[in-house]
Motif scaffolding. Structure first.
Motif, PDB file in Angstrom:
ATOM      1  N   UNK A   1      35.141  57.827  47.582  1.00 18.55           N
ATOM      2  CA  UNK A   1      33.910  58.305  47.720  1.00 18.55           C
ATOM      3  C   UNK A   1      32.508  57.062  48.289  1.00 18.55           C
ATOM      4  N   UNK A   2      33.127  55.528  48.034  1.00 17.33           N
ATOM      5  CA  UNK A   2      32.376  54.325  48.411  1.00 17.33           C
ATOM      6  C   UNK A   2      33.241  53.780  49.999  1.00 17.33           C
ATOM      7  N   UNK A   3      32.975  53.938  51.009  1.00 17.18           N
ATOM      8  CA  UNK A   3      34.388  53.270  51.832  1.00 17.18           C
ATOM      9  C   UNK A   3      33.877  51.427  51.771  1.00 17.18           C
ATOM     10  N   UNK A   4      33.221  51.263  51.529  1.00 17.13           N
ATOM     11  CA  UNK A   4      32.957  49.597  51.018  1.00 17.13           C
ATOM     12  C   UNK A   4      33.428  48.646  50.373  1.00 17.13           C
ATOM     13  N   UNK A   5      34.085  49.817  49.409  1.00 18.39           N
ATOM     14  CA  UNK A   5      34.751  49.382  48.335  1.00 18.39           C
ATOM     15  C   UNK A   5      36.197  48.501  48.177  1.00 18.39           C
ATOM     16  N   UNK A   6      36.733  49.365  49.641  1.00 18.26           N
ATOM     17  CA  UNK A   6      37.965  48.834  50.371  1.00 18.26           C
ATOM     18  C   UNK A   6      37.772  47.811  50.458  1.00 18.26           C
ATOM     19  N   UNK A   7      36.446  47.488  51.049  1.00 17.12           N
ATOM     20  CA  UNK A   7      36.558  45.171  50.897  1.00 17.12           C
ATOM     21  C   UNK A   7      37.063  44.812  49.918  1.00 17.12           C
ATOM     22  N   UNK A   8      36.951  43.186  50.475  1.00 16.43           N
ATOM     23  CA  UNK A   8      36.861  42.281  49.308  1.00 16.43           C
ATOM     24  C   UNK A   8      36.048  41.761  49.731  1.00 16.43           C
ATOM     25  N   UNK A   9      34.314  42.076  49.639  1.00 12.30           N
ATOM     26  CA  UNK A   9      33.483  41.151  50.227  1.00 12.30           C
ATOM     27  C   UNK A   9      32.604  41.294  48.686  1.00 12.30           C
ATOM     28  N   UNK A  10      33.213  41.216  47.948  1.00  8.37           N
ATOM     29  CA  UNK A  10      32.558  41.909  46.078  1.00  8.37           C
ATOM     30  C   UNK A  10      33.909  42.219  45.319  1.00  8.37           C
ATOM     31  N   UNK A  11      33.844  41.332  44.070  1.00  4.39           N
ATOM     32  CA  UNK A  11      35.393  41.588  42.809  1.00  4.39           C
ATOM     33  C   UNK A  11      34.348  42.998  42.379  1.00  4.39           C
ATOM     34  N   UNK A  12      35.069  44.630  43.343  1.00  6.78           N
ATOM     35  CA  UNK A  12      34.337  45.290  42.243  1.00  6.78           C
ATOM     36  C   UNK A  12      34.901  45.995  40.919  1.00  6.78           C
TER      37      UNK A  12
END
Ligand code: MTE
Length: 346
Positions: free
Chosen positions: A204-215
């Motif tokens: 649902x959240x495309x940004x979670x595929x990036x490592x900008x933050x620890x999800x």
């Protein structure tokens, strides 16, 4: 929040500050009026009315008391509310226009540019939604959205919001004190902090595929901060349920702290003995500490905190406003930090 790895920066000609590019994009001129109901004739102008000792006030009475009946744009489901009795629940500043509140966002799960959440967050599914409350509690809870919406009366509260990047807004939230939720779970004597975990679903959240933050995005409050009456669990803004980009279906609002403490789309609240480590602290410990109370005298390593740009009020060259200690909520919250050294950043 712009982050060193992803944001493009531009030098502010007045202050010499380095600002994220998104902040200097010229914006249209907005109406920006106080947002009180001028009359109830037109459809969709329901918003909130006040409540007095005798029950609901008419909109006229609410207005006479400086009440918070706010025009709602009519795009999402209405979320009726009553006037909050919490001291400090009303910043009398001009409301930030709805368009700015809902198109200039930080929600890295949907991208790092300010316009990304409004463009991408339509993929967030807010029903069914479950909030888990566990950890050091006598009565762990699993609450569905309908139970959450009924748990306490919805109040409208107009709070200032100050982002550590140096911009601010004034937003009419709808929700209730977080303390109502925490008390339901009956914290044990070992509970000292609350850790908030938010949804992190790459589907649902495309940004979670990036490592900008620890999800997932994790935040925390001391228990007394979480129980403070100003700390709001918000389900709506401008008289309607929360738009996805603002953290639907429920998000925290802690008005005396920098905006990143106000976690969006919360799925779990864990009461714990030890200070939680937030995602931002993990990313840059020197920049994002646990307390993060708004303090104009203590600068962030990359941004001065003395002044702020009120979004929706003029352009880039409009004079900045002085930032207030604890974002203007010092009388309500200052005593919680008595004896602490406030001269260090965060
Ligand atoms: N919550 C989650 N889950 N993800 C985020 O990226 N950003 C934070 C906070 N809550 C963020 C979050 C930051 S940096 C700010 S300033 C506020 O949300 C912004 O809230 P708004 O977009 O509703 O103004």
């Amino acid at each position: 929040m712009s982050f060193i790895r992803t944001s493009r920066h531009i030098l502010h000609p007045d202050s010499g500050m380095s600002l994220p590019e998104g902040e200097v994009t010229p914006r249209g001129v907005h109406e920006g009026r106080r947002g009180l109901l001028r009359g109830l004739g037109a459809g969709g102008l329901v918003g909130a009315v006040g409540v007095g000792s005798g029950g609901l006030l008419s909109v006229g009475e609410a207005l006479a008391q400086g009440g918070a009946a706010v025009k709602r744009p009519g795009k999402l489901a209405a979320l009726p509310s009553v006037r909050s009795a919490v001291v400090g629940a009303y910043a009398m500043d001009k409301l930030t226009p709805h368009e700015d509140v809902t198109t200039y966002n930080n929600f890295y799960e949907f991208g790092t540019d300010k316009s990304d959440p409004a463009e991408n967050a339509h993929t967030l599914k807010t029903r069914p939604w479950t909030l888990v409350i566990d950890g050091e509690v006598g009565k762990p809870q699993r609450l569905g959205l309908d139970d959450l919406l009924k748990l306490a009366p919805m109040e409208e509260r107009i709070y200032r919001m100050r982002c550590v990047e140096g911009w601010s807004m004034v937003i009419p939230w709808v929700g209730y004190s977080l303390s109502a939720l925490i008390r339901k779970a009956e914290p044990t004597s070992r509970a000292k902090y609350v850790e908030f975990t938010t949804l992190a679903d790459p589907k649902q959240m495309p940004g979670v595929r990036s490592s900008v933050l620890n999800w997932p995005y994790v935040e925390g409050l001391r228990l007394d901060e979480a129980l403070h009456p100003l700390t709001l669990m918000a389900f709506g803004l401008y008289g309607e349920v929360l738009p996805n980009q603002n953290g639907a279906p429920l998000r925290l609002v802690v008005p005396w702290k920098y905006g990143f403490k106000s976690a969006k789309s919360i799925v779990r609240m864990r009461l714990v003995e030890r200070e939680p480590v937030s995602s931002w602290t993990q990313a840059a410990q020197r920049e994002y500490g646990f307390y993060s109370n708004v303090n104009p005298k203590v600068d962030h390593p990359r941004w001065s905190q003395a002044t702020e740009r009120r979004i929706g009020e003029g352009g880039f060259f409009t004079p900045r406003k002085a930032t207030l200690m604890f974002n203007g909520y010092e009388a309500q919250v200052g005593q919680m930090y008595a004896g602490m050294d406030l001269s260090k950043f965060f």
